[in-house]
Design a protein around this motif. Structure first.
Motif, PDB file in Angstrom:
ATOM      1  N   LEU A 193       0.820  -1.204   0.000  1.00 58.77           N
ATOM      2  CA  LEU A 193       0.000   0.000   0.000  1.00 58.77           C
ATOM      3  C   LEU A 193       0.858   1.259   0.000  1.00 58.77           C
ATOM      4  N   GLY A 194       1.925   1.280   0.789  1.00 55.76           N
ATOM      5  CA  GLY A 194       2.778   2.460   0.833  1.00 55.76           C
ATOM      6  C   GLY A 194       3.391   2.771  -0.514  1.00 55.76           C
ATOM      7  N   LEU A 195       3.834   1.737  -1.217  1.00 59.93           N
ATOM      8  CA  LEU A 195       4.414   1.933  -2.548  1.00 59.93           C
ATOM      9  C   LEU A 195       3.374   2.452  -3.529  1.00 59.93           C
ATOM     10  N   LEU A 196       2.141   1.977  -3.414  1.00 57.54           N
ATOM     11  CA  LEU A 196       1.072   2.446  -4.285  1.00 57.54           C
ATOM     12  C   LEU A 196       0.761   3.917  -4.021  1.00 57.54           C
ATOM     13  N   LEU A 197       0.746   4.309  -2.746  1.00 59.91           N
ATOM     14  CA  LEU A 197       0.503   5.708  -2.412  1.00 59.91           C
ATOM     15  C   LEU A 197       1.588   6.602  -2.998  1.00 59.91           C
ATOM     16  N   GLU A 198       2.834   6.189  -2.859  1.00 58.08           N
ATOM     17  CA  GLU A 198       3.938   6.988  -3.370  1.00 58.08           C
ATOM     18  C   GLU A 198       3.926   7.049  -4.894  1.00 58.08           C
ATOM     19  N   SER A 199       3.514   5.970  -5.535  1.00 58.99           N
ATOM     20  CA  SER A 199       3.469   5.973  -7.001  1.00 58.99           C
ATOM     21  C   SER A 199       2.371   6.896  -7.512  1.00 58.99           C
ATOM     22  N   VAL A 200       1.224   6.901  -6.840  1.00 58.44           N
ATOM     23  CA  VAL A 200       0.135   7.788  -7.253  1.00 58.44           C
ATOM     24  C   VAL A 200       0.527   9.247  -7.047  1.00 58.44           C
ATOM     25  N   GLY A 201       1.170   9.532  -5.926  1.00 57.62           N
ATOM     26  CA  GLY A 201       1.588  10.907  -5.676  1.00 57.62           C
ATOM     27  C   GLY A 201       2.765  11.341  -6.519  1.00 57.62           C
ATOM     28  N   GLY A 202       3.680  10.408  -6.800  1.00 60.61           N
ATOM     29  CA  GLY A 202       4.853  10.754  -7.591  1.00 60.61           C
ATOM     30  C   GLY A 202       4.533  11.004  -9.049  1.00 60.61           C
ATOM     31  N   SER A 203       3.694  10.153  -9.622  1.00 55.53           N
ATOM     32  CA  SER A 203       3.322  10.313 -11.024  1.00 55.53           C
ATOM     33  C   SER A 203       1.981   9.625 -11.259  1.00 55.53           C
ATOM     34  N   PRO A 204       0.881  10.378 -11.198  1.00 55.20           N
ATOM     35  CA  PRO A 204      -0.445   9.784 -11.402  1.00 55.20           C
ATOM     36  C   PRO A 204      -0.601   9.122 -12.769  1.00 55.20           C
ATOM     37  N   ALA A 206       1.807   7.836 -14.758  1.00 53.37           N
ATOM     38  CA  ALA A 206       2.586   6.597 -14.829  1.00 53.37           C
ATOM     39  C   ALA A 206       1.929   5.485 -14.019  1.00 53.37           C
ATOM     40  N   SER A 207       1.403   5.827 -12.856  1.00 51.66           N
ATOM     41  CA  SER A 207       0.749   4.814 -12.040  1.00 51.66           C
ATOM     42  C   SER A 207      -0.505   4.278 -12.724  1.00 51.66           C
ATOM     43  N   ARG A 208      -1.234   5.163 -13.426  1.00 53.56           N
ATOM     44  CA  ARG A 208      -2.432   4.713 -14.151  1.00 53.56           C
ATOM     45  C   ARG A 208      -2.042   3.786 -15.292  1.00 53.56           C
ATOM     46  N   LEU A 209      -0.972   4.136 -16.022  1.00 53.31           N
ATOM     47  CA  LEU A 209      -0.523   3.295 -17.122  1.00 53.31           C
ATOM     48  C   LEU A 209       0.015   1.956 -16.627  1.00 53.31           C
ATOM     49  N   ALA A 210       0.479   1.946 -15.367  1.00 50.85           N
ATOM     50  CA  ALA A 210       0.980   0.697 -14.789  1.00 50.85           C
ATOM     51  C   ALA A 210      -0.141  -0.189 -14.249  1.00 50.85           C
ATOM     52  N   GLY A 211      -1.369   0.287 -14.362  1.00 44.40           N
ATOM     53  CA  GLY A 211      -2.501  -0.514 -13.929  1.00 44.40           C
ATOM     54  C   GLY A 211      -2.901  -0.313 -12.479  1.00 44.40           C
TER      55      GLY A 211
END
Length: 341
Positions: A193-204, A206-211
């Motif tokens: 969960l922590g990694l997902l939060l950081e990915s959404v905040g770091g680059s929305p 890129a995180s969307r394209l990563a699924g």
């Protein structure tokens, strides 16, 4: 030693230790035991910091996703108003089962308010500062409607235990905040969960394209913050044994954001620090107590707080420390290369 000095939490920790030292020197009872419980200035700091820790904890998760929430004070006011209104209607306000049920209802209302904010941000697409500003203004009015513009007083021992009770010699309010911190650390650092939060905040994008379900995660953090703010509102209202819809949680959103920043979390989103946020919240509460302990006039409290906060933020800046405290490294001597005759 150099590694410790460069750690982002070293200077906040040092300032906290200094302020606690001032309180230990100026207060007559810093830590003592009375009636089997811990009492003193330190315990007052821990108990008083509980609502801010809860709000700042949820704010950290929201900011980690690149958002912000200005409505936490209003959510606190609504939560306290709902609880006190329902408790005042009880025939027996000391009924533990009824009070626990009412606490659950108040938290559910707070979760719903968080869901409202999350839906506006993630689904409707409104900027977080605007979406939460709506509830910040309207929520305070809703709280006043619930209380009919009056201060609702309650006389419920089980309810007041949230703020003034003790368990295993420690304040119940602080134990609640500590439990919330432990659960959050467990979920964000021991799972993905922590990694997902950081990915959404770091680059929305890129995180969307990563699924990654960025919308679901965004809604979730606002719901969590709503629940934490509601719990903080219950503790605050239990502390004064009444619901004050006007002053409850007033400007706590600013202190929560400040605690997050002191803890090293960037406002642009991405990496976050739960322990740093807790440290920041305790620093803010300790600062309030220290101001009173050293005898600073109430008129200068906010100015003194601003000066300390600015100094703290500057001390965390690597560039500032390099310019003020750093030593210029001497340049190595340039060897003269002889020119052949």
């Amino acid at each position: 030693m150099t590694t410790i000095l460069k750690h982002r939490l070293f200077w906040p920790s040092l300032i906290l230790v200094v302020m606690l030292g001032v309180n230990a020197f100026t207060s007559q009872q810093f830590v003592t035991i009375q009636d089997g419980h811990l009492f003193g200035t330190l315990i007052d700091i821990l108990r008083g910091s509980a609502p801010l820790i809860l709000v700042a904890l949820g704010m950290t998760l929201v900011i980690a996703t690149g958002g912000i929430d200005l409505s936490v004070g209003s959510v606190m006011a609504i939560s306290g108003a709902v609880a006190c209104l329902l408790i005042s209607d009880l025939g027996n306000q000391n009924s533990i089962g009824s009070v626990l049920l009412i606490i659950g209802v108040a938290i559910l209302v707070s979760l719903a308010l968080g869901l409202w904010n999350g839906a506006l941000v993630a689904i409707v697409g409104i900027q977080p500062i605007i979406a939460t500003l709506i509830l910040m203004v309207a929520g305070r009015g809703v709280a006043q409607l619930i209380t009919d513009g009056q201060i609702i007083n309650v006389r419920s021992d089980p309810y007041s235990t949230l703020a003034s009770g003790f368990f295993l010699t420690m304040p119940v309010a602080f134990l609640i905040a500590a439990g919330a911190v432990a659960l959050t650390v467990l979920l964000t650092r021991k799972t993905a969960l922590g990694l997902l939060l950081e990915s959404v905040g770091g680059s929305p994008t890129a995180s969307r394209l990563a699924g990654i379900g960025a919308r679901r995660i965004t809604v979730m953090v606002y719901v969590v913050l709503g629940g934490f703010a509601g719990l903080a509102g219950l503790i605050a209202s239990a502390d004064i044994k009444s619901a004050d819809s006007i002053s409850a949680g007033n400007l706590i959103e600013l202190d929560a954001i400040l605690a997050v920043v002191i803890g090293g979390t960037a406002l642009i989103g991405g990496r976050f620090s739960i322990i740093g946020t807790v440290l920041g919240a305790i620093i803010i509460q300790t600062l309030r107590v220290t101001v009173v302990a050293v005898g600073i006039p109430p008129e200068a409290n906010l100015l003194f707080k601003s000066v300390v906060v600015v100094a703290l933020c500057l001390s965390q800046s690597p560039d500032f420390r390099a310019k003020v405290f750093g030593r210029f490294k001497s340049r190595p001597a340039v060897e003269k290369v002889g020119v052949p005759a």
